[in-house]
Write a protein that holds these residues in place. Structure first.
Motif, mmCIF file in Angstrom:
data_model
loop_
_atom_site.group_PDB
_atom_site.id
_atom_site.type_symbol
_atom_site.label_atom_id
_atom_site.label_comp_id
_atom_site.label_asym_id
_atom_site.label_seq_id
_atom_site.Cartn_x
_atom_site.Cartn_y
_atom_site.Cartn_z
ATOM 1 N N ARG A 75 0.821 -1.108 -0.008
ATOM 2 C CA ARG A 75 -0.039 0.024 0.054
ATOM 3 C C ARG A 75 0.940 1.214 -0.240
ATOM 4 N N GLN A 76 2.069 1.362 0.701
ATOM 5 C CA GLN A 76 2.842 2.602 0.808
ATOM 6 C C GLN A 76 3.455 2.554 -0.489
ATOM 7 N N ILE A 77 3.838 1.531 -1.343
ATOM 8 C CA ILE A 77 4.271 1.585 -2.705
ATOM 9 C C ILE A 77 3.652 2.193 -3.658
ATOM 10 N N GLU A 78 2.226 1.855 -3.298
ATOM 11 C CA GLU A 78 1.104 2.344 -4.362
ATOM 12 C C GLU A 78 0.737 3.838 -4.055
ATOM 13 N N LYS A 79 1.044 4.235 -2.834
ATOM 14 C CA LYS A 79 0.942 5.621 -2.181
ATOM 15 C C LYS A 79 1.988 6.653 -2.791
ATOM 16 N N PHE A 80 3.185 5.807 -2.811
ATOM 17 C CA PHE A 80 4.407 6.570 -3.429
ATOM 18 C C PHE A 80 4.124 6.877 -4.833
ATOM 19 N N ARG A 81 3.623 6.058 -5.605
ATOM 20 C CA ARG A 81 3.243 5.909 -7.027
ATOM 21 C C ARG A 81 2.323 7.282 -7.434
ATOM 22 N N GLU A 82 1.255 7.056 -6.461
ATOM 23 C CA GLU A 82 0.334 8.288 -6.634
ATOM 24 C C GLU A 82 0.687 9.562 -6.518
ATOM 25 N N ASP A 83 1.514 9.833 -5.248
ATOM 26 C CA ASP A 83 1.880 10.961 -4.634
ATOM 27 C C ASP A 83 3.236 11.479 -5.261
ATOM 28 N N GLY A 84 4.011 10.632 -5.498
ATOM 29 C CA GLY A 84 5.479 11.004 -5.839
ATOM 30 C C GLY A 84 6.385 11.020 -4.853
ATOM 31 N N PHE A 85 6.076 10.815 -3.713
ATOM 32 C CA PHE A 85 6.864 11.077 -2.390
ATOM 33 C C PHE A 85 6.443 10.083 -1.401
ATOM 34 N N LEU A 86 7.307 9.471 -0.611
ATOM 35 C CA LEU A 86 6.930 8.715 0.728
ATOM 36 C C LEU A 86 7.506 8.808 1.599
ATOM 37 N N VAL A 87 6.936 8.803 3.042
ATOM 38 C CA VAL A 87 7.534 9.216 4.245
ATOM 39 C C VAL A 87 7.674 7.951 5.014
ATOM 40 N N LEU A 88 8.950 7.478 5.441
ATOM 41 C CA LEU A 88 9.065 6.468 6.090
ATOM 42 C C LEU A 88 9.690 6.639 7.366
ATOM 43 N N GLU A 89 8.831 6.935 8.393
ATOM 44 C CA GLU A 89 9.394 7.281 9.744
ATOM 45 C C GLU A 89 10.571 6.139 10.252
ATOM 46 N N HIS A 90 11.587 6.879 10.971
ATOM 47 C CA HIS A 90 12.170 5.892 11.773
ATOM 48 C C HIS A 90 13.052 4.945 10.952
ATOM 49 N N PHE A 91 13.235 5.092 9.412
ATOM 50 C CA PHE A 91 14.026 3.969 8.921
ATOM 51 C C PHE A 91 15.128 3.640 9.290
ATOM 52 N N PHE A 92 15.994 4.804 9.656
ATOM 53 C CA PHE A 92 17.324 4.630 10.365
ATOM 54 C C PHE A 92 17.410 4.693 11.775
ATOM 55 N N THR A 93 18.246 4.398 12.290
ATOM 56 C CA THR A 93 18.341 4.351 13.940
ATOM 57 C C THR A 93 18.932 5.727 14.249
ATOM 58 N N ALA A 94 18.977 6.327 15.505
ATOM 59 C CA ALA A 94 19.447 7.370 16.041
ATOM 60 C C ALA A 94 21.142 7.387 15.917
ATOM 61 N N GLU A 95 21.553 5.984 16.330
ATOM 62 C CA GLU A 95 22.956 5.704 16.280
ATOM 63 C C GLU A 95 23.606 5.731 14.720
ATOM 64 N N GLU A 96 22.820 5.340 13.628
ATOM 65 C CA GLU A 96 23.147 5.505 12.468
ATOM 66 C C GLU A 96 23.187 7.247 12.178
ATOM 67 N N CYS A 97 22.161 7.639 12.299
ATOM 68 C CA CYS A 97 22.290 9.380 12.302
ATOM 69 C C CYS A 97 23.296 9.809 12.804
ATOM 70 N N ASP A 98 23.856 9.540 13.994
ATOM 71 C CA ASP A 98 24.782 10.334 14.976
ATOM 72 C C ASP A 98 26.165 9.758 14.185
ATOM 73 N N SER A 99 26.439 8.527 13.760
ATOM 74 C CA SER A 99 27.614 8.224 13.138
ATOM 75 C C SER A 99 27.812 9.067 11.759
ATOM 76 N N HIS A 108 10.432 11.072 -5.936
ATOM 77 C CA HIS A 108 10.184 10.903 -7.221
ATOM 78 C C HIS A 108 10.896 11.817 -8.102
ATOM 79 N N GLY A 109 11.730 11.491 -9.132
ATOM 80 C CA GLY A 109 12.737 12.514 -9.836
ATOM 81 C C GLY A 109 11.727 14.001 -10.305
ATOM 82 N N GLU A 110 10.660 13.701 -10.553
ATOM 83 C CA GLU A 110 9.810 14.635 -11.303
ATOM 84 C C GLU A 110 8.652 15.224 -10.412
ATOM 85 N N VAL A 111 8.493 15.220 -8.742
ATOM 86 C CA VAL A 111 7.766 15.625 -8.073
ATOM 87 C C VAL A 111 8.254 16.867 -7.749
#
Length: 291
Positions: free
Chosen positions: A7-31, A241-244
């Protein structure tokens, strides 16, 4: 990490963007943040930033130096500053870590931490879920959006700068290394604006031209009310998406809005425009996202 649903992938195709919260950890961000501080600590101010103008010719040479520095940054780690942060001798008027606008465009290939994040198994898995067959990484940037001076980014489409034939082959991965809020300059999008092609292209100027790049076509006037803000927490990922059509406002807050972003092209049956400012080099052909 959030598991991506159909459903999220379909949403991406509809909107041209997709928000995925907490995809990376705080540790990854800090590194990534720690690593960029190391890179800044070792930075040498580029020669074209030391600009004691005495003649018109000096100004032209400086502009040329600046253009060359940008045009040849595709396979290197290079520094781009906010306006007015250096004096004419190239000395910082404010702390140097607060003076940089962005660092690009090959962190994904030239730095071990950013390389690891770009090719992380969850990014590769997301690429496969999106149906990418031969994705290659074309560029990466660390964007600072400095407090008070982090300038606005006017409405644009990434494919204006990264043109492919056919269109629809560019995908941006935008990672919030700190919370991105309406106050500190989060992204704004026009949902569904990725289906009308592009109206403007940035191309390499002809040799001998006064600028290194020029624009062909023009950006239409977008209705402000069509944009929706996408605030996102530290560690969140926005797929673009490259054209959004998207933009960000000036950072009016007291806090920075650090981001690591990279762009991927589906290389299968795609040609990368020879007129793009960014070109693969013998030293760095575009690397495969999948390892």
């Amino acid at each position: 990490m959030a598991f991506v649903t159909q459903r999220q992938i379909e949403k991406f195709r509809e909107d041209g963007f997709l928000v995925l919260e907490h995809f990376f950890t705080a540790e990854e961000c800090d590194s990534m943040r720690t690593q960029i501080q190391r890179i800044i600590a070792e930075m040498e101010v580029p020669p074209h930033c030391r600009t004691e103008f005495s003649t018109k010719e000096d100004e032209q040479l400086q502009a040329q130096g600046s253009s060359d520095y940008f045009l040849t940054s595709g396979d290197k780690i290079r520094f781009f500053f906010e306006k007015g942060v250096l004096d004419e001798r190239g000395n910082f008027l404010i702390p140097k870590e607060r003076s940089i606008s962005k660092i690009g465009h090959a962190l994904h290939a030239r730095d071990p931490i950013f390389k690891q994040i770009t090719h992380s198994s969850k990014v590769q898995e997301l690429g496969r879920k999106l149906g990418l067959e031969r994705p290659v990484v074309v560029q990466s940037m660390y964007i600072f959006k400095q407090p008070g001076i982090g300038g606005e980014v006017t409405p644009h489409q990434d494919a204006t700068f990264l043109h492919t034939e056919p269109l629809g082959r560019i995908l941006g991965f935008w990672i919030a290394l700190e919370d991105a809020t309406r106050e500190n300059g989060c992204l704004w999008f026009i949902p569904g604006s990725h289906t009308d092609g592009i109206s403007r292209r940035m191309v390499r100027a002809a040799p001998g031209a006064s600028t290194c790049v020029e624009f062909v076509g023009s950006e239409p006037a977008y209705d402000d009310s069509r944009f929706i803000p996408l605030p996102i927490s530290k560690g969140g990922l926005i797929l673009i998406h490259g054209e959004v059509v998207h933009k960000s406002e000036l950072n009016r807050s007291e806090s920075s809005r650090h981001v690591f972003t990279f762009h991927v092209m589906e290389a299968k049956d795609t040609s990368w425009s020879k007129e793009n400012w960014l070109q693969p080099t013998p030293e760095l052909p575009f690397p495969s996202l999948y390892t």
